[in-house]
Write an enzyme that holds these catalytic residues in place. Structure first.
Site, mmCIF file in Angstrom:
data_model
loop_
_atom_site.group_PDB
_atom_site.id
_atom_site.type_symbol
_atom_site.label_atom_id
_atom_site.label_comp_id
_atom_site.label_asym_id
_atom_site.label_seq_id
_atom_site.Cartn_x
_atom_site.Cartn_y
_atom_site.Cartn_z
ATOM 1 N N THR A 98 39.599 67.229 111.401
ATOM 2 C CA THR A 98 40.154 65.891 111.578
ATOM 3 C C THR A 98 39.739 65.067 110.367
ATOM 4 O O THR A 98 38.562 64.745 110.194
ATOM 5 C CB THR A 98 39.616 65.238 112.862
ATOM 6 N N LYS A 175 46.552 63.304 115.252
ATOM 7 C CA LYS A 175 45.191 63.496 115.760
ATOM 8 C C LYS A 175 44.430 62.180 115.834
ATOM 9 O O LYS A 175 43.744 61.898 116.828
ATOM 10 C CB LYS A 175 44.462 64.480 114.855
ATOM 11 N N LYS A 242 33.070 58.430 114.353
ATOM 12 C CA LYS A 242 33.645 58.988 113.121
ATOM 13 C C LYS A 242 35.165 58.840 113.123
ATOM 14 O O LYS A 242 35.768 58.364 112.146
ATOM 15 C CB LYS A 242 33.283 60.469 112.990
#
Length: 275
Positions: A98, A175, A242
């Site tokens: 990701t 995503k 994150k």
């Protein structure tokens, strides 16, 4: 792609290990690398070759899969001496990290300079979903390369594969959006179930009622159950912070305001003790 061809697999973390295990159980031969070598032991015991560096795992003119933590780790791995040279003409690098869409596009250009191909396939699903082969995976990249990796994505645990075209970056946009929605829902459920508990209402009963009626989506069902049983909280893992950061950065580059993501970022930082 034949199961007789060796496949490089870099990154045996919480998702990488069960996905590599699925590949091995499907009959594929693996050359595996992980920074913590002990994580490769089970795969090696079942016949995988162990590489001592990421470059050693790269398959010349073949397929190499990586599941790495973030943009910086991916870039460092790809630009290390010999990675792209070894992958070379005809080689495919299937990146399942990701990362920022911009980073993915930069990586794709670097690969093209060496005659190899970068394909992105991001992952929706927890480790137990990977083990059960119940992952959802958006994919983007050149069509011919996608056709080659498609059976492997299914073998790794892809219950649902979604083709987002040839434009690199698209799968990572999906995503980032998906994770933003997941973490927003989890934070809302934490607050709602805390209210239930403090009001003397059984949180488990609340989850049971709401997730079988108004909110009968897998995310509400799975996260709601875990939160009600106090087995999960959005702030316990570094991943939400994150990935919300990635979402905000991506939006900022498009000059798009993100008031909810901004608030979620602050809340996650407070839970992590960063503010």
């Amino acid at each position: 792609m034949s199961t007789n061809e060796k496949i490089g697999f870099i990154g045996l973390g919480l998702l990488g290990l069960p996905m590599a295990t699925n590949l091995q159980q499907a009959g594929y031969s693996l050359v595996v690398y992980n920074r913590t070598a002990s994580k490769a032991e089970a795969l090696v015991a079942r016949g995988a070759e162990e590489a001592t560096t990421p470059v050693e795992a790269v398959q010349r003119g073949g397929l190499t899969i990586s599941i790495l933590w973030n943009d910086a780790v991916l870039e460092k791995t790809v630009t290390s001496d010999g990675f792209l040279e070894k992958l070379g003409p005809g080689g495919i690098h299937l990146s399942m990290a990701t990362i920022q869409p911009e980073t993915a596009r930069r990586m794709a250009k670097l690969h093209a300079d060496y005659g190899c191909t970068f394909v992105e396939a991001t992952i929706f699903g927890r480790p137990e979903a990977a083990a059960a082969r119940e992952l959802y995976i958006p994919v983007a990249g050149p069509q011919a390369a996608k056709e080659k990796v498609w059976p492997l994505l299914e073998a790794m645990g892809g219950k649902g594969l979604f083709d987002f075209g040839e434009e690199i970056g698209a799968a990572n946009v999906v995503k980032l959006i998906g994770n933003y929605l997941i973490f927003s829902a989890a934070q809302s459920m934490q607050e709602g179930l805390a209210l239930a508990e403090k009001s003397g209402v059984d949180p488990k009963a609340v989850v049971q009622m709401l997730t079988t009626t108004l909110f009968s989506a897998p995310i509400y069902q799975s996260y709601g159950k875990r939160i009600a049983e106090k087995s999960a909280a959005t702030g316990q893992s570094p991943i939400p912070l994150k990935d919300i950061g990635l979402f905000k950065t991506c939006a900022a580059k498009l000059e798009m305001p993100t008031p909810i993501a901004d608030l979620l970022d602050v809340l996650l930082k407070k839970e992590a003790g960063l503010v």
